[in-house]
Motif scaffolding. Structure first.
Motif, PDB file in Angstrom:
ATOM      1  N   LEU A 121       0.908  -1.340  -0.048  1.00  0.00           N
ATOM      2  CA  LEU A 121      -0.105   0.091  -0.004  1.00  0.00           C
ATOM      3  C   LEU A 121       0.751   1.190   0.029  1.00  0.00           C
ATOM      4  O   LEU A 121       0.533   2.291  -0.436  1.00  0.00           O
ATOM      5  N   THR A 122       2.121   1.286   0.544  1.00  0.00           N
ATOM      6  CA  THR A 122       2.919   2.561   0.640  1.00  0.00           C
ATOM      7  C   THR A 122       3.994   2.351  -0.416  1.00  0.00           C
ATOM      8  O   THR A 122       4.843   3.149  -0.397  1.00  0.00           O
ATOM      9  N   ARG A 123       4.043   1.245  -1.316  1.00  0.00           N
ATOM     10  CA  ARG A 123       4.870   1.175  -2.382  1.00  0.00           C
ATOM     11  C   ARG A 123       6.377   1.211  -1.868  1.00  0.00           C
ATOM     12  O   ARG A 123       7.223   2.059  -2.319  1.00  0.00           O
ATOM     13  N   VAL A 124       6.590   0.497  -0.760  1.00  0.00           N
ATOM     14  CA  VAL A 124       7.924   0.252  -0.508  1.00  0.00           C
ATOM     15  C   VAL A 124       8.199  -1.105  -0.271  1.00  0.00           C
ATOM     16  O   VAL A 124       7.393  -2.102  -0.245  1.00  0.00           O
ATOM     17  N   GLU A 125       9.401  -1.566   0.153  1.00  0.00           N
ATOM     18  CA  GLU A 125       9.692  -2.943   0.429  1.00  0.00           C
ATOM     19  C   GLU A 125       9.421  -3.467   1.773  1.00  0.00           C
ATOM     20  O   GLU A 125       9.391  -2.734   2.592  1.00  0.00           O
ATOM     21  N   PRO A 126       8.885  -4.876   1.887  1.00  0.00           N
ATOM     22  CA  PRO A 126       8.487  -5.140   3.335  1.00  0.00           C
ATOM     23  C   PRO A 126       9.800  -4.895   4.246  1.00  0.00           C
ATOM     24  O   PRO A 126       9.595  -4.801   5.228  1.00  0.00           O
ATOM     25  N   ALA A 127      10.725  -5.042   3.908  1.00  0.00           N
ATOM     26  CA  ALA A 127      12.139  -4.933   4.845  1.00  0.00           C
ATOM     27  C   ALA A 127      11.963  -3.617   5.337  1.00  0.00           C
ATOM     28  O   ALA A 127      12.338  -3.205   6.412  1.00  0.00           O
ATOM     29  N   GLU A 128      11.588  -2.595   4.594  1.00  0.00           N
ATOM     30  CA  GLU A 128      11.507  -1.072   5.136  1.00  0.00           C
ATOM     31  C   GLU A 128      10.422  -0.914   6.058  1.00  0.00           C
ATOM     32  O   GLU A 128      10.507  -0.216   6.963  1.00  0.00           O
ATOM     33  N   VAL A 129       9.336  -1.760   5.901  1.00  0.00           N
ATOM     34  CA  VAL A 129       8.192  -1.597   6.599  1.00  0.00           C
ATOM     35  C   VAL A 129       8.568  -2.476   8.022  1.00  0.00           C
ATOM     36  O   VAL A 129       8.282  -1.806   9.223  1.00  0.00           O
TER      37      VAL A 129
END
Ligand SMILES: Cc1cc2nc3c(=O)[nH]c(=O)nc-3n(C[C@H](O)[C@H](O)[C@H](O)COP(=O)(O)O)c2cc1C
Ligand code: SF4
Ligand code: FES
Lengths: 442, 866, 162
Positions: free
Chosen positions: C50-58
């Motif tokens: 949803l936020t258009r980043v990589e899961p690792a960043e989340v």
């Protein structure tokens, strides 16, 4: 001893205990009159005249003059953002929570005035994640304000548009530090940024940004209504106006008290309508003015009689008024235990960016734990002082330098330096463990 | 440049305004210790090792985040600085395991070295240290030991800022801060090895290198990686005559310090057991070991027989792109002057015609940084030329250069593109024409094209077109036609994105029909070379597809495969198979047995990268040296020597004793290479861009700068062999001799080539491109990488998938004009409707079985087999 | 997990409030945690999309913040402050009592830093609802009242459970 509160920003809270946070309660007690006045006097008159004249200094901790901060915004650079720091996490500070929960419209009104003054159309409130009720009431108040036309497009026919996003933190004290807050607001780990550039130049989304504390912003409607000069008559010297002090610990009447700056600690602790004296009428052993990051003061007369005046305290006693928290400890308290718990706080809350803070706070915590729990070695305390000197060179000669990006790491030095100043013998008496055998803390 | 005056430890220096203090101090001989700062990444100021005193500034500011200002007075060695350096090091070590004796980094560890140079004698920390499970894999190639980590954020910043693969991050906080990956999403970056190199401790280690060697047993030589045609600079290290490591060297114009993982770990193939270590000849149907003279005699005889019976047109040579320039030149000279055949091609019908490659207005890699805009009409750079991808990404992301991608489907570059144009195969020339017209002021009416045109008008500078084969399933002619259209863009310059090792060097040196060494045509340079060599082919010959076609028809009686694998590399596999089967006499000059060379009549084993020195030429035309680091396995021979030996047996003595003599002969006779001799190459730090007279600014002599000796974690700078201390740049002497003119491409569109047949509504048009990890020998014979090649899956747009009536993961029947095969299908939004993507050259049957190279495009019928 | 349709709509509206999608990571993580009671890897994956980043960043972001529970924690999160004011007014005793009393999957007892309730020290929160002026016995009684349903718990990160 008849010092009493001077209620400016806490007036509505006291006058309308049942409904101060609702739009009806707020409107019945003058809410948004300041905003109308602000629109009437015009953008430039707010910051450059009224706020400047008021002498208002930030209530978040550093005490920086608010009008000056606004003036750093580079001309002609848009969009600009206003971010309200509602992350209140400094131990024993609990004024912002009250201002949010009990008078959110005062805050919204202040935001609208500040945003209008600095030409910002999107403001953020970064509210501490644990403040669930405050978040609910603030969201509710924002919705009410929108419905009444105090927010949104063309507010009160002024042509000015403003939206507010309330953004919840999630359990990280460091996000109260303004650049960490901006990182967090951008969805990052809350690690402070290197400055310069300062937020006024490159803040949120690399745009010019003003970060102000809840109390600072909540004061604006009153400054606009009273006039800056009138406001400046309150308080003392460069510490103008009132501040809400969070008084806690061993006093009979802990709580938030709004007093004029310049009253003394003794007034605050002992006045019947304020602290009301020490629990069980014992003596003050020491107290921490200004939040956990500050150095300590003791029950000595020259400390108790010092005025609540930012400059005086800094220059004469080497302590800060900080966030306005005053924690009082009576004679029964082991100062090493308090120092350890504060060190644990900083170790828990270090963001981990700077080596001295990431590794140093943990080390200091471990050694203080041993000392406070009777496992100190004779050499431990002086070693601790030297480790602290590496986190904050010149530890014993405040104001000290720092080897870190933000002041969190060096704050762990405050309790240690205070122990050294006032309780060295008491601490050394606890350090009777064997000197050579390594001990392992918790 | 705006210079300011700064005093560092009492010495006043003039430095560029705004540079970081840590950098200018280093450049002027003052090394300020650091861990987190890396010159190629943004400063974070985390480790606090670089604190210094600056007059008038309170406290101790970090040198890595402090820009210099005029009149700044800096002290880096005062007692106060010394005290905090001790302090920071002590703090860094409180939770460090101090397991140096079993750590790969031991002996070359920045933390160890800095502690010795700047640190306290002992630690006063007696508490329990932090403990973590160790080591844990973060990817197939990299392991993480969190206890050793000092949280400098070099790896995470690299992954995010440089590679654009933010798959590793910090997790938790404070004293618990650790490097994390997301569960089941490893740090599968093509660039992961760089993090191992720049890690200042042994927290990140590379599986291929772990426990292989101790740093003090290693010796190194500077070289260029030839895994692809970018030719990143590297330091190649060996112990006991085994290659064990390649580190990136920071060459500003080329790789800026980075390597891709395939290049970094590809040395493993050199050591592979499958290496052919002895010459072989076919006896009674079997290849059997023999002596070199026996093998060379047999090879020469085979060629001679073909020449005698069927003339030069019956002899052909494919290859020469996997070796050095010297090798390519020797083959060209052998083929064109001794055999008099022009049936020579370094490519396999998978590249672009030499008349285009050699004659385009050329761009340098560094031109990407300063371009008006980049038009990408080529392969997926991330898969084919990975470090060029990094450079392009940086241009787009950091330097704000607009990137316009013309590709039939999303590539690794698409996310950085400001405009994406999506031609169906066969349509790219049309889009290119409309784009050029729109830039010229005639809007196309297509919003995307017009937006791209606006982007190209926003800045000064030239337009750099990165040109290559974006799709191996359509003929090169469509790309050539598009290139001709894009040539009309203002100041258009081309960077030719050909991938195979030294393909650029080989084409430059005449390994293409119609060309002679030095970028001259047979027509223009014939006389010159007839004089230099004693003879040239009578007429232009065949290119690779022509040679393979002729061979399948039985018209090639002797075929030399010089490191060339048509079955693996030619887009039309059945053509290649038939050709090899029908060729008269096949001479394999190679390192491994492949499907193409396994039925050769003679097998001549050759040296590999690292075993032989020489020069290579990269995509931008930069000639750089490669080094010999180990002695050849078994009795392999360099190709230039093989060519010379064959020539000798066919009656011509090239007179080459050493490789330098070949280099110098090229400098004498090849027009584009004029003056680029061993003396110049030894002194030029960043190599030489051809032709040297046109690129004097690219010549850098003298010292490489001040690096930490032996430190691989900070940028290692290239060093010329002959270090000329602060030598002034000397003008290159113009070459006096009368040389033939270099070839210039006329930008003519080949007749009728650009028109593709209409696609019928039920067909899908095949798009095929390479993946970094593929079925080639570098990957399949490197144990660490062999498992990384993906499985061939047919990707179609989800709409097409639904129309076919299958689900992701189902097998489908795929039929082209050539053949049918079963493939697993998956829906993929990045593939345009009407197209189907199948990777090229993965192990097993695949795209090249489906492609007919004589057709302009490849249409597929895809059916459910449920 | 997947966001429920209503929450997915809410999530999209939250993303749209910010000039940059990544800013929505914290609010979306709160939303997911209120929905599921904890922040699961699947939730982080969906937030990443949803936020258009990589899961690792989340994960990198969320693991920084102590309110996000990356293991299931049960229905009640009881956060007891032991910072200095509570330290000298009985916070550690409250914590010790509750920690010993509730060793179950339903009640998660944690030690936390100052809750900004020092005027009423010692203090705790139950699902981020404040309770002040505690003794160990009162604290237990409050938790019991939640368990009996006399007090209504909020979602795990303080949003009302809908
Ligand atoms: C570690 C740290 C924590 C802080 N926490 C808070 C906080 O919770 N609330 C706050 O208003 N300011 C806090 N501050 C101060 C802010 O950085 C900033 O100075 C303040 O929000 C500015 O607002 P003001 O000018 O209105 O005071 C903190 C600073 C530091 C270094
Ligand atoms: S001093 Fe501590 S909290 Fe502040 S930036 Fe450095 S590591 Fe983070
Ligand atoms: S190198 Fe400057 S802080 Fe790390």
């Amino acid at each position: 001893m008849t010092v009493t509160e001077t209620r400016v920003i806490t007036k509505r809270i006291h006058d309308r205990p049942e409904d101060s946070w609702t739009i009806d309660g707020a409107l019945a007690s003058g809410a948004y009159e300041g905003l109308r006045a602000a629109f009437a006097m015009g953008r430039d008159a707010i910051g450059e005249e009224q706020v400047k004249a008021s002498g208002l200094r930030g209530r978040g901790g550093a005490g920086f003059p608010t009008a000056t901060k606004w003036s750093f915004l580079p001309a002609g650079s848009y969009p600009r953002y206003l971010v309200v720091n509602a992350d209140e996490g400094e131990p024993s500070t609990f004024k912002d929570r009250m201002l949010i929960e009990r008078d959110p419209h005062q805050l919204i009104e202040g935001i609208a005035i500040a945003a209008f003054a600095i030409e910002c159309n999107l403001a953020f409130v970064y509210i501490r994640g644990e403040f669930a009720l405050g978040y609910e009431r603030l969201e509710q108040a924002v919705a009410e304000a929108k419905a009444k036309g105090f927010l949104g497009m063309n507010i009160l026919g002024s042509g000015f548009d403003l939206d507010i996003v309330v953004h919840r933190g999630a359990g990280a004290y460091i996000c109260g530090e303004e650049t960490a807050l901006l990182e967090s607001l951008e969805g990052e780990r809350g690690m402070p940024r290197i400055r310069p550039p300062f937020p006024a130049i490159e803040g949120l989304y690399a745009k010019p940004t003003v970060v102000n504390n809840v109390e600072t912003i909540s004061t604006l409607p009153h400054i606009v209504r009273m006039g800056g000069e009138e406001y400046a008559k309150l308080g003392v010297d460069r510490s103008t106006g009132t501040r809400v002090f969070s008084l806690s610990g061993h006093v009979k009447r802990p709580g938030n008290y709004e007093v004029e700056l310049g009253v003394t600690f003794r007034d605050l602790l002992y006045s019947p309508e304020l602290g009301g004296g020490i629990t069980d009428d014992r003596k003050v052993k020491f107290f921490i003015p200004g939040g956990a990051s500050s150095q300590w003061l003791t029950g000595a007369d020259e400390h108790l009689d010092a005025p609540l005046d930012m400059d005086f305290l800094e220059q004469n006693l080497g302590v800060m008024l900080g966030s306005g928290a005053v924690m009082v400890f009576d004679e029964t308290v082991n100062p090493a235990l308090v120092a350890w718990r504060l060190a644990k706080f900083f170790a828990d809350e270090s963001c981990g960016k700077c080596t001295p803070c990431r590794e140093g706070t943990g080390w200091v915590e471990k050694v203080l734990y041993r000392i406070a729990h009777g496992q100190g070695r004779p050499q431990d305390f002086d070693m601790l002082l030297d480790v602290c000197d590496n986190i904050s060179p010149g530890v014993t000669t405040a104001p000290f330098a720092q080897t870190t990006i933000c002041p969190l790491g060096p704050s762990v030095v405050s309790p240690v330096a205070s122990l050294q100043k006032y309780f060295r013998d008491e601490v050394l008496a606890m350090c009777t463990g064997p000197s050579t055998i390594p001990v392992s803390a918790s | 440049m705006n210079l300011v005056s700064v005093t560092i430890d009492g010495r006043e220096v003039q430095v560029p305004a705004g540079e970081l203090l840590i950098k200018v101090a280093q450049e002027h001989g003052t090394y300020i210790p650091r861990f987190c700062w890396h010159e190629r990444m943004k400063p974070v100021g985390m480790c606090r090792m670089c604190l210094v005193e600056v007059e008038g500034v309170r406290g101790l500011p970090p040198a890595c985040t402090t820009p210099v200002t005029d009149g700044m007075v800096v002290r880096t060695k005062t007692p106060a600085v010394k005290k905090v350096q001790d302090g920071v090091l002590e703090l860094l070590l409180v939770n460090h395991p101090l397991d140096c004796p079993v750590c790969d980094r031991g002996g070359e560890c920045p933390l160890q070295d800095t502690t010795l140079a700047f640190g306290p004698g002992e630690s006063r920390f007696v508490e329990e240290k932090r403990h973590w499970e160790k080591p844990i894999p973060v990817s197939d190639l990299v392991l993480l030991d969190r206890e050793r980590c000092i949280q400098c954020a070099r790896c995470t910043r690299f992954a995010d800022e440089i590679a654009g693969d933010p798959l590793i991050s910090f997790g938790e906080r404070g004293g618990q801060t650790e490097i994390i990956t997301f569960p089941d999403e490893p740090f599968a970056s093509y660039f992961s090895g760089n993090t191992v190199q720049i890690c200042p401790v042994g927290a990140l280690t590379a599986k291929p290198y772990r426990f292989r060697a101790r740093p003090w047993d290693l010796t190194g030589a500077e070289t260029s990686c030839v895994t692809c045609a970018v030719h990143c600079r590297g330091a190649l290290e060996s112990t006991s005559n085994q290659l064990v490591r390649l580190l990136g060297v920071d060459s500003e114009p080329v790789n800026q310090g980075w390597l891709c993982d395939k290049g970094r770990y590809g040395y493993e193939a050199v050591n592979a057991d499958e290496r052919v270590r002895h010459p072989m000849i076919r006896k009674r149907g079997e290849l059997v070991e023999c002596s070199w003279p026996e093998a060379l005699d047999a090879a020469a005889d085979g060629i001679q027989r073909a020449l005698d019976l069927n003339g030069p047109q019956s002899v052909a040579l494919l290859g020469g792109a996997n070796g050095t320039n010297e090798e390519a030149y020797a083959w060209a000279r052998l083929a064109k002057s001794v055999l008099r055949t022009d049936n020579v091609d370094a490519q396999l019908g998978d590249g672009l015609p030499a008349e285009v490659v050699l004659g385009l207005p050329r761009a340098l890699i560094a031109d990407l940084d300063r371009a008006r805009g980049i038009v990408l009409l080529g392969p997926d750079l991330k898969e084919e030329l990975p470090v060029l991808y990094l450079r392009m990404r940086r241009a787009a992301v950091e330097l704000g250069v607009p990137l316009i991608e013309i590709a039939p489907r999303d590539t690794g570059c698409s996310r950085y593109a400001s405009a994406r144009l999506r031609p169906v195969p066969g349509e790219q020339a049309g889009i290119a024409r409309r784009l050029a017209a729109a830039v010229g002021g005639a809007p196309s009416g297509d919003a995307d094209i017009d937006e791209a045109a606006v982007l190209l008008a926003g800045r000064d500078g030239d337009v750099v077109v990165v040109l290559g084969r974006g799709d191996l399933a359509e003929s090169a002619a469509t790309t050539v036609a598009a290139a001709a259209e894009l040539g009309a863009l203002p100041g258009a310059k081309f960077l030719v994105a050909l991938r195979r090792a030294n393909v650029r060097g080989a084409l430059d040196l005449g390994l293409a029909p119609g060309f002679l060494p030095g970028r001259v045509t047979l027509a223009e340079g014939g006389d010159h070379f007839a004089q230099a060599w004693g003879g040239v082919p009578a007429a232009p010959g065949l290119g690779a597809l022509g040679i393979l076609g002729a061979a399948s028809e039985g018209r090639i009686h002797a075929l030399v495969l010089a490191g060339s694998d048509p079955v693996g590399g030619c887009p039309d596999r059945s053509l290649a198979r038939n050709a090899i089967a029908a060729a008269g006499f096949v001479i394999a000059v190679d390192t491994f047995v492949t499907e193409s060379n396994k039925r050769a009549d003679v097998f001549l084993p050759v040296t590999m990268w690292g075993e032989e020195s020489g020069t290579v030429t990269n995509v931008e035309g930069r000639v750089q040296r490669v080094a010999q680091k180990v002695s050849p396995e078994g009795i392999a021979m360099p190709e230039w020597r093989i060519a010379a030996e064959l020539a000798l047996r066919l009656g011509v003595d090239f007179g080459f004793e050493a490789v330098e003599e070949v280099t110098d002969e090229i400098a004498r006779v090849a027009p584009a290479h004029a003056g680029v001799d061993t003396t110049l190459l030894r002194r030029a730090r960043d190599g030489v861009v051809l032709p040297v007279a046109e690129h004097p600014d690219e010549l850098h002599f003298g010292r490489a700068g001040v690096g930490l000796a032996g430190a691989s974690w900070d940028p290692i700078l290239p060093t010329p062999a002959e270090v000329v201390a602060d030598a002034p740049v000397e003008p290159v002497e113009p070459v006096e001799r009368q040389m033939p003119a270099l070839h210039v491409w006329s930008r003519e569109v080949p007749d009728g080539s650009a028109s593709a047949p209409a696609r019928d509504a039920y067909a899908l048009r095949l798009v095929s491109g390479r993946t970094l990890y593929d079925g080639g020998i570098t990957v399949t014979l490197s144990p660490s990488m062999a498992q990384l090649a993906p499985r061939a899956v047919l990707l179609v747009n989800p709409h097409d998938r639904d129309r076919i009536g299958v689900s992701d993961g189902d097998e489908v029947r795929v039929t082209s004009a050539r053949t049918s095969m079963n493939l697993v299908l998956r829906g993929d939004a990045a593939t345009s409707a009407g197209c189907a993507f199948l990777p090229f050259n993965l192990p097993g049957p695949g795209a090249s079985d489906l492609i007919d190279a004589s057709a302009p495009v490849t249409d597929l019928r895809v059916e459910s087999i449920r | 997990m997947m966001f429920t349709p209503e929450n997915l709509e809410r999530a999209r509206a939250i993303v749209a409030r910010y000039p940059r999608a990544k800013s929505a990571i914290l609010p979306l993580a709160h939303l997911a945690q209120d929905q599921d009671g904890w922040l699961s890897p699947e939730a982080m994956r969906e937030i990443a999309a949803l936020t258009r980043v990589e899961p690792a960043e989340v994960l990198g972001t969320c693991s920084f913040y102590t309110m996000f529970k990356r293991d299931p924690v049960g229905r009640l999160v009881v956060s007891v402050c032991t910072n200095v004011t509570c330290l000298v007014t009985g916070g550690p005793e409250v914590l010790e009592h509750l920690a010993r009393r509730y060793d179950d999957d339903d009640v998660y007892v944690e030690e936390v830093e100052c809750l900004a309730a020092c005027g009423g020290a010692p203090a705790m929160q139950v699902n981020y609802e404040f309770h002040e002026g505690l003794t160990p016995e009162m604290a237990e009684e409050i938790v019991e009242a939640y368990k009996r349903g006399e007090l209504i718990p909020r979602g795990v990160s303080g949003g009302r459970v809908s």
